[in-house]
Design a protein around this motif. Structure first.
Motif, PDB file in Angstrom:
ATOM      1  N   UNK A   1       0.871  -1.125   0.010  1.00 26.05           N
ATOM      2  CA  UNK A   1      -0.009   0.005  -0.093  1.00 26.05           C
ATOM      3  C   UNK A   1       0.893   1.272  -0.151  1.00 26.05           C
ATOM      4  N   UNK A   2       0.671   2.190  -1.237  1.00 30.21           N
ATOM      5  CA  UNK A   2       1.338   3.298  -1.069  1.00 30.21           C
ATOM      6  C   UNK A   2       0.453   4.482  -1.322  1.00 30.21           C
ATOM      7  N   UNK A   3       0.859   5.630  -0.636  1.00 35.82           N
ATOM      8  CA  UNK A   3      -0.048   6.588  -0.647  1.00 35.82           C
ATOM      9  C   UNK A   3      -0.529   7.227  -2.138  1.00 35.82           C
ATOM     10  N   UNK A   4      -1.845   7.152  -2.332  1.00 39.15           N
ATOM     11  CA  UNK A   4      -2.522   7.586  -3.365  1.00 39.15           C
ATOM     12  C   UNK A   4      -2.621   6.401  -4.318  1.00 39.15           C
ATOM     13  N   UNK A   5      -2.046   5.206  -4.246  1.00 39.69           N
ATOM     14  CA  UNK A   5      -1.995   4.170  -5.206  1.00 39.69           C
ATOM     15  C   UNK A   5      -3.039   2.917  -4.548  1.00 39.69           C
ATOM     16  N   UNK A   6      -3.638   3.076  -3.498  1.00 36.63           N
ATOM     17  CA  UNK A   6      -4.405   1.999  -2.866  1.00 36.63           C
ATOM     18  C   UNK A   6      -3.689   0.615  -2.559  1.00 36.63           C
ATOM     19  N   UNK A   7      -4.130  -0.496  -2.637  1.00 35.15           N
ATOM     20  CA  UNK A   7      -3.429  -1.808  -2.395  1.00 35.15           C
ATOM     21  C   UNK A   7      -3.266  -2.320  -3.521  1.00 35.15           C
ATOM     22  N   UNK A   8      -2.189  -2.952  -3.804  1.00 34.53           N
ATOM     23  CA  UNK A   8      -1.588  -3.512  -5.221  1.00 34.53           C
ATOM     24  C   UNK A   8      -1.037  -4.947  -4.893  1.00 34.53           C
ATOM     25  N   UNK A   9      -1.599  -5.890  -5.642  1.00 40.37           N
ATOM     26  CA  UNK A   9      -1.335  -7.169  -5.259  1.00 40.37           C
ATOM     27  C   UNK A   9       0.380  -7.733  -5.663  1.00 40.37           C
ATOM     28  N   UNK A  10       0.990  -8.331  -4.996  1.00 39.69           N
ATOM     29  CA  UNK A  10       2.442  -8.601  -5.344  1.00 39.69           C
ATOM     30  C   UNK A  10       2.545  -9.990  -5.887  1.00 39.69           C
ATOM     31  N   UNK A  11       1.815 -10.761  -5.219  1.00 40.96           N
ATOM     32  CA  UNK A  11       1.970 -12.382  -5.507  1.00 40.96           C
ATOM     33  C   UNK A  11       0.694 -12.930  -4.731  1.00 40.96           C
TER      34      UNK A  11
END
Lengths: 112, 114
Positions: free
Chosen positions: B37-47
Motif C-alpha cells: 500500500x502506497x499513498x495515492x495508489x491503494x492496495x496493489x497485489x504482489x503475489x
C-alpha cells in the motif's frame, strides 16, 4: 492492469449525515466485487462480497448496490457516526477468479 | 482465534540486505496473497497463491519472491531491497472461490529501505 476507480477520494461529513460513494470497474469479465473498511492503524475488514447484477447487501447502517452491466457499485452509509470514519475500499475480481484489483479508496471523515 | 499473523510489524533495513516477511494463517485457507500500500495508489497485489506449491504474479511482482511450501505459511522475500520498496505490506488469506469468500488481512508490516 485493470482500472478500478473510487470517487470521491475523500469526504468530510457531519455526524448524522447520510453519504454514498462510488466504485467503478470494467463491466466486461466481471466475477465479483468486494467492499472493505480500513480504519487507520488497523487492517482492512470485509464488508460485502457481491456477485450478481442488482445485488443489494446491508450491514447495519451500511449498504451496497451493484450494477455489473454499467460497471459500478455504490456504498451508502445512513446517519454517519464518528466511528464510521475510515477508508472504504472496493476490490474487483475478473472471471479468471484469482486476483483482486483494488480501487484507491474513499477516505470518509465524520465530524461530531 | 482465527487470524493472519505477519512479522515483523516494523522493519528498517538498508539497500541490498536480504529480508523475509513472514505470514501465517490458522484458518486452513487455500488462498494467500501479498499486497503493498502506497499513498495515492491503494492496495496493489504482489503475489498470490491458490494452494500449496502454486504461486502466481500479481500486478507488481518485480523485486519480490514468495514460496508456499505449507498451507499455513506464505513468506515474502526481498532478495535485494531497494528504497522504492519502502511501503506498507499486507498479507491476506481466504477460502476459494474469491467470489464467495472475504479476505482476512494481517496487521501489516511497515518497511523502510534506506
Amino acid at each position: 492492469i485493470l482500472n478500478v476507480e473510487q470517487s470521491p477520494q475523500s469526504l468530510h461529513v457531519q455526524e448524522g449525515d447520510s453519504t454514498n460513494f462510488t466504485c467503478s470497474f470494467p463491466s466486461s469479465n466481471f466475477y465479483a466485487l468486494h467492499w472493505y473498511r480500513w480504519e487507520t492503524a488497523k487492517s482492512p475488514e470485509a464488508l460485502f462480497v457481491m456477485t450478481l447484477n442488482g445485488d443489494e447487501k446491508k450491514k447495519g447502517r451500511i449498504s451496497a448496490t451493484l450494477n455489473t452491466k454499467e460497471g459500478y457499485s455504490y456504498l451508502y452509509i445512513k446517519g454517519s457516526q464518528p466511528e464510521d470514519s475510515a477508508t472504504y475500499l472496493c476490490a474487483f475480481i475478473d472471471n479468471a477468479g484469482n486476483m483482486l484489483t483494488f480501487g484507491g479508496g474513499t477516505r470518509l471523515m465524520v465530524k461530531p | 482465534e482465527a487470524q493472519v499473523t505477519q512479522n515483523p510489524r516494523y522493519l528498517i533495513t538498508v539497500t541490498g540486505k536480504k529480508l523475509t516477511v513472514t505470514c501465517s494463517q490458522n484458518m486452513n485457507h487455500e488462498y494467500m496473497s501479498w499486497y503493498r500500500q502506497d499513498p495515492g495508489l491503494g492496495l496493489r497485489q504482489i503475489y498470490y497463491s491458490m494452494n500449496v506449491e502454486v504461486t502466481d504474479k500479481g500486478d507488481v511482482p518485480e523485486g519480490y519472491k514468495v514460496s508456499r511450501k505449507e498451507k499455513r505459511n506464505f513468506p515474502l522475500i526481498l532478495e535485494s531491497p531497494s528504497p522504492n520498496q519502502t511501503s506498507l505490506y499486507f498479507c491476506a488469506s481466504s477460502f476459494l472461490p474469491l467470489a464467495k469468500n472475504i479476505q482476512y488481512f494481517g496487521a501489516g508490516t511497515r518497511l523502510s529501505v534506506l
